[in-house]
Scaffold this active site. Structure first.
Site, PDB file in Angstrom:
ATOM      1  N   CYS A  48      -1.648  15.069 -66.786  1.00  0.00           N
ATOM      2  CA  CYS A  48      -2.790  14.650 -66.940  1.00  0.00           C
ATOM      3  C   CYS A  48      -3.076  14.093 -68.528  1.00  0.00           C
ATOM      4  O   CYS A  48      -3.490  13.304 -68.769  1.00  0.00           O
ATOM      5  CB  CYS A  48      -3.880  15.378 -66.502  1.00  0.00           C
ATOM      6  SG  CYS A  48      -4.047  17.029 -67.349  1.00  0.00           S
ATOM      7  N   ASN A  63       1.549  18.740 -59.847  1.00  0.00           N
ATOM      8  CA  ASN A  63       2.114  18.874 -61.121  1.00  0.00           C
ATOM      9  C   ASN A  63       2.415  20.244 -61.857  1.00  0.00           C
ATOM     10  O   ASN A  63       3.263  20.594 -62.571  1.00  0.00           O
ATOM     11  CB  ASN A  63       1.909  17.767 -62.081  1.00  0.00           C
ATOM     12  CG  ASN A  63       0.530  17.702 -62.588  1.00  0.00           C
ATOM     13  OD1 ASN A  63      -0.444  18.425 -61.796  1.00  0.00           O
ATOM     14  ND2 ASN A  63       0.071  17.133 -63.765  1.00  0.00           N
ATOM     15  N   GLU A  75     -11.330  18.083 -63.074  1.00  0.00           N
ATOM     16  CA  GLU A  75     -10.565  17.663 -64.020  1.00  0.00           C
ATOM     17  C   GLU A  75      -9.704  16.573 -63.125  1.00  0.00           C
ATOM     18  O   GLU A  75      -8.984  16.789 -62.539  1.00  0.00           O
ATOM     19  CB  GLU A  75      -9.656  18.901 -64.492  1.00  0.00           C
ATOM     20  CG  GLU A  75     -10.374  19.856 -65.186  1.00  0.00           C
ATOM     21  CD  GLU A  75     -11.308  19.670 -66.530  1.00  0.00           C
ATOM     22  OE1 GLU A  75     -10.883  18.330 -66.736  1.00  0.00           O
ATOM     23  OE2 GLU A  75     -11.936  20.456 -66.781  1.00  0.00           O
TER      24      GLU A  75
HETATM   25  P1  NAD Z   1      -4.279  13.713 -55.740  1.00  0.00           P
HETATM   26  O1  NAD Z   1      -5.724  13.410 -56.105  1.00  0.00           O
HETATM   27  O2  NAD Z   1      -3.482  13.008 -55.143  1.00  0.00           O
HETATM   28  O3  NAD Z   1      -4.248  15.119 -55.066  1.00  0.00           O
HETATM   29  C1  NAD Z   1      -4.952  16.544 -55.738  1.00  0.00           C
HETATM   30  C2  NAD Z   1      -5.159  17.501 -54.543  1.00  0.00           C
HETATM   31  O4  NAD Z   1      -6.443  16.912 -53.845  1.00  0.00           O
HETATM   32  C3  NAD Z   1      -4.092  17.547 -53.643  1.00  0.00           C
HETATM   33  O5  NAD Z   1      -4.211  19.036 -53.178  1.00  0.00           O
HETATM   34  C4  NAD Z   1      -4.333  17.000 -52.416  1.00  0.00           C
HETATM   35  O6  NAD Z   1      -3.729  17.455 -51.151  1.00  0.00           O
HETATM   36  C5  NAD Z   1      -5.977  16.934 -52.309  1.00  0.00           C
HETATM   37  N1  NAD Z   1      -6.545  15.987 -51.564  1.00  0.00           N
HETATM   38  C6  NAD Z   1      -6.117  14.493 -51.107  1.00  0.00           C
HETATM   39  N2  NAD Z   1      -7.030  13.851 -50.452  1.00  0.00           N
HETATM   40  C7  NAD Z   1      -8.294  14.669 -50.560  1.00  0.00           C
HETATM   41  C8  NAD Z   1      -9.536  14.587 -49.723  1.00  0.00           C
HETATM   42  N3  NAD Z   1     -10.087  13.668 -49.227  1.00  0.00           N
HETATM   43  N4  NAD Z   1     -10.217  15.625 -50.103  1.00  0.00           N
HETATM   44  C9  NAD Z   1     -10.043  16.731 -50.803  1.00  0.00           C
HETATM   45  N5  NAD Z   1      -8.696  16.945 -51.243  1.00  0.00           N
HETATM   46  C10 NAD Z   1      -7.958  15.798 -51.121  1.00  0.00           C
HETATM   47  O7  NAD Z   1      -3.545  14.110 -57.110  1.00  0.00           O
HETATM   48  P2  NAD Z   1      -2.084  14.572 -57.439  1.00  0.00           P
HETATM   49  O8  NAD Z   1      -1.156  13.382 -57.378  1.00  0.00           O
HETATM   50  O9  NAD Z   1      -1.573  15.852 -56.728  1.00  0.00           O
HETATM   51  O10 NAD Z   1      -2.114  14.784 -59.066  1.00  0.00           O
HETATM   52  C11 NAD Z   1      -1.848  13.805 -59.990  1.00  0.00           C
HETATM   53  C12 NAD Z   1      -3.371  13.409 -60.581  1.00  0.00           C
HETATM   54  O11 NAD Z   1      -4.119  14.449 -61.021  1.00  0.00           O
HETATM   55  C13 NAD Z   1      -3.270  12.708 -61.683  1.00  0.00           C
HETATM   56  O12 NAD Z   1      -4.346  11.522 -61.823  1.00  0.00           O
HETATM   57  C14 NAD Z   1      -3.314  13.484 -62.925  1.00  0.00           C
HETATM   58  O13 NAD Z   1      -4.000  12.940 -63.895  1.00  0.00           O
HETATM   59  C15 NAD Z   1      -4.727  14.286 -62.212  1.00  0.00           C
HETATM   60  N6  NAD Z   1      -4.519  15.744 -62.970  1.00  0.00           N
HETATM   61  C16 NAD Z   1      -5.473  16.134 -63.847  1.00  0.00           C
HETATM   62  C17 NAD Z   1      -5.611  17.140 -64.502  1.00  0.00           C
HETATM   63  C18 NAD Z   1      -6.619  17.308 -65.571  1.00  0.00           C
HETATM   64  O14 NAD Z   1      -6.717  18.465 -65.807  1.00  0.00           O
HETATM   65  N7  NAD Z   1      -7.390  16.633 -65.983  1.00  0.00           N
HETATM   66  C19 NAD Z   1      -4.333  18.004 -64.504  1.00  0.00           C
HETATM   67  C20 NAD Z   1      -3.450  17.644 -63.538  1.00  0.00           C
HETATM   68  C21 NAD Z   1      -3.436  16.528 -62.893  1.00  0.00           C
END
Ligand code: NAD
Length: 484
Positions: free
Chosen positions: A293, A163, A259
């Site tokens: 988030c 995002n 996060e």
């Molecule tokens: P996601 O967890 O699907 O993916 C995040 C990252 O992890 C991507 O780069 C993905 O390729 C990678 N990934 C996936 N499986 C993995 C694994 N097994 N091991 C290591 N890496 C892996 O999240 P998303 O859909 O990209 O983002 C949305 C989520 O992120 C929401 O839950 C949102 O709340 C959270 N988010 C949190 C913050 C914060 O600062 N708290 C900020 C932005 C987004």
């Protein structure tokens, strides 16, 4: 080459050892736009062997980088910031098509990232060592002095979500680099092209070969492998709680900064200015279609305010522009059909169980109209799940203590808002909420980027924010001087 053309479509490389490389396997992933399904470009699907080589490359070069004076590392970050600004139009256009972010917000993500890199560089220069005299502790002596300096951890693995692919990659890479670490960046697949533009700016600004390497590939195929590699000394992850939990189980003693998801509540007290609260809640909940988030993800209010608030929210929600991010719509297509399916399920479940649809609920493929649900109760999934979509539930509460109890019943603990004119009430609520940050009279949001930013419970571990991120990715090194 950073970008080449193949059959009329751009093909991007990964930055490895100062060069842009595709996978030896010849495998690519097609990145289609959530806006219209068009092909934005192809990114390499790196193999596990190539990931290993990328990590090894960072290890070979990190010590020389850490030995550079901080002001030289800072100059490079400043230059990268300027390059991002120069290229902001081009990069924002990629963001618009790759993740369906409206053009205005896309431009602001790029310029905010330039500001973040500059600020990081300047804070890094200011983080001087500290001398601690031995005479302050019983039994100590002025002849014992410790010199405490911060040293890097080694190679930081930065994993960013879709995002904010530029800003949330930079908030990891910048502090890691200024602290003397090397970085391996694994961006989200959807968002990877934008993140590679950040890597390009840093490379062009003079980050030496091997100090910032990138790897693209499906998280589901590379994720478990990367996080368990011996050469990774620190994992800085932003993404879903589900993936974060998996990483923390697999990573085995590696230090982590995470996060994760949120279910931020806006608590509207009975004395609040409802127009002000409604303005804030609508921008907090629906900007970038709720894919943030820190988006407002539930409203807690008593019957006394909920009816009037719902009406004010409805008017504002129905005025939101829906559609094309190139035309600055606020509500744009969600990142995938799967994401829209999930949001739709939450709406259907709530309506089946007796919630009221105040507005919205319409869907064309991955474009969901901004939806407000009222009379949401604890048995409905939308009361607890993070929709990551333009779906906002109103949960009616008995009183302030009931609002606090419901807010805290969530597994998440990122942020909360409280709207009131009464500072005592505001503090009463703020002190009792189990979250990283309470916003008094503001929507929930990240930033400014030098503020500490953290989630508690399932929303994360560790603290970000420029200074805090640098501290997390460095450790004190103590040299004790014992005078004879
Ligand atoms: P996601 O967890 O699907 O993916 C995040 C990252 O992890 C991507 O780069 C993905 O390729 C990678 N990934 C996936 N499986 C993995 C694994 N097994 N091991 C290591 N890496 C892996 O999240 P998303 O859909 O990209 O983002 C949305 C989520 O992120 C929401 O839950 C949102 O709340 C959270 N988010 C949190 C913050 C914060 O600062 N708290 C900020 C932005 C987004």
């Amino acid at each position: 080459m950073f970008e080449s053309m193949h059959e009329g479509h751009p093909v991007y490389g990964n930055l490895i050892g100062g060069e842009w490389k595709v996978s030896q396997s010849g495998q690519f992933i097609d990145i289609h736009s959530p806006v219209d399904g068009s092909l934005v470009g192809k990114i390499p699907a790196m193999t596990q062997e190539e990931v290993k080589e990328a990590i090894a490359g960072t290890k070979e070069n990190q010590a020389a980088w850490a030995a550079l004076p901080v002001y030289e590392r800072a100059n490079i970050l400043h230059k990268a910031a300027s390059l991002l600004e120069e290229r902001s139009e081009e990069i924002a256009d990629i963001l618009v098509m790759e993740i369906a972010k409206d053009k205005k917000s896309a431009l602001s993500e790029v310029t905010r990232t330039a500001d973040l890199l500059r600020y990081t560089a300047d804070i890094g220069k200011g983080m001087e060592g500290q001398a601690v005299s031995g005479e302050n502790f019983p039994g100590g002596s002025p002849d014992k002095i410790s010199y405490v300096n911060r040293v890097p951890l080694g190679t930081v693995l930065a994993i960013s979500p879709f995002n904010y692919p530029i800003n949330l990659s930079a908030s990891k890479i910048g502090p890691a680099l200024i602290g003397g670490n090397a970085v391996l960046l694994k961006p989200a697949t959807q968002g990877a092209i934008s993140a590679l533009h950040l890597a390009r700016a840093l490379n062009d600004a003079g980050v030496p070969a091997g100090i910032l390497n990138t790897v693209t590939g499906k998280g589901s195929q590379l994720g478990d492998f990367i996080v368990t590699q011996e050469g990774i000394d620190f994992i800085n992850f932003t993404g879903s709680t589900e993936v974060g939990m998996r990483i923390s189980q697999l990573s085995c003693m590696k230090p982590l900064l995470m996060e994760l998801g949120g279910k931020d509540a806006a608590i509207v007290l009975e004395d609040a200015d409802l127009d002000f609260a409604a303005d804030n809640i609508v921008s907090g909940a629906y900007a970038y279609s709720g894919q943030r988030c820190t988006a407002v993800k539930r409203i807690l209010a008593t019957d006394k305010v909920a009816d009037a608030l719902a009406q004010k929210l409805k008017e504002r929600i129905e005025a939101l522009k829906i559609g094309d991010p190139r035309e600055n719509a606020v509500i744009t297509p969600l990142i995938s059909d799967k994401a829209a399916d999930f949001a739709q399920e939450l709406i259907d479940d709530a309506l089946e169980k007796g919630a009221t649809l105040v507005t919205g609920g319409e869907r064309v493929k991955n474009l969901l109209s901004p939806t407000l649900l009222d009379h949401v109760t604890a048995d409905m999934e939308v009361a607890w799940e993070e929709p990551f979509a333009p779906v906002l539930p109103i949960i009616r509460v008995k009183d302030v203590d009931d609002a606090i109890a419901i807010a805290n019943r969530s597994e998440y603990g990122l942020q909360s808002s409280v709207f009131t004119h009464n500072i005592d009430e505001a503090f009463y609520v703020a002190k009792r909420l189990e979250v990283g940050t309470v916003q008094i009279n503001n929507k929930t949001e990240r930033g400014p980027d030098h503020f500490p930013f953290l989630g508690v419970k399932a929303s994360g571990m560790g603290t970000q924010g420029v200074r805090y991120s640098i501290e997390a990715m460095t450790r004190p090194k103590v040299i004790a001087l014992n005078l004879q």
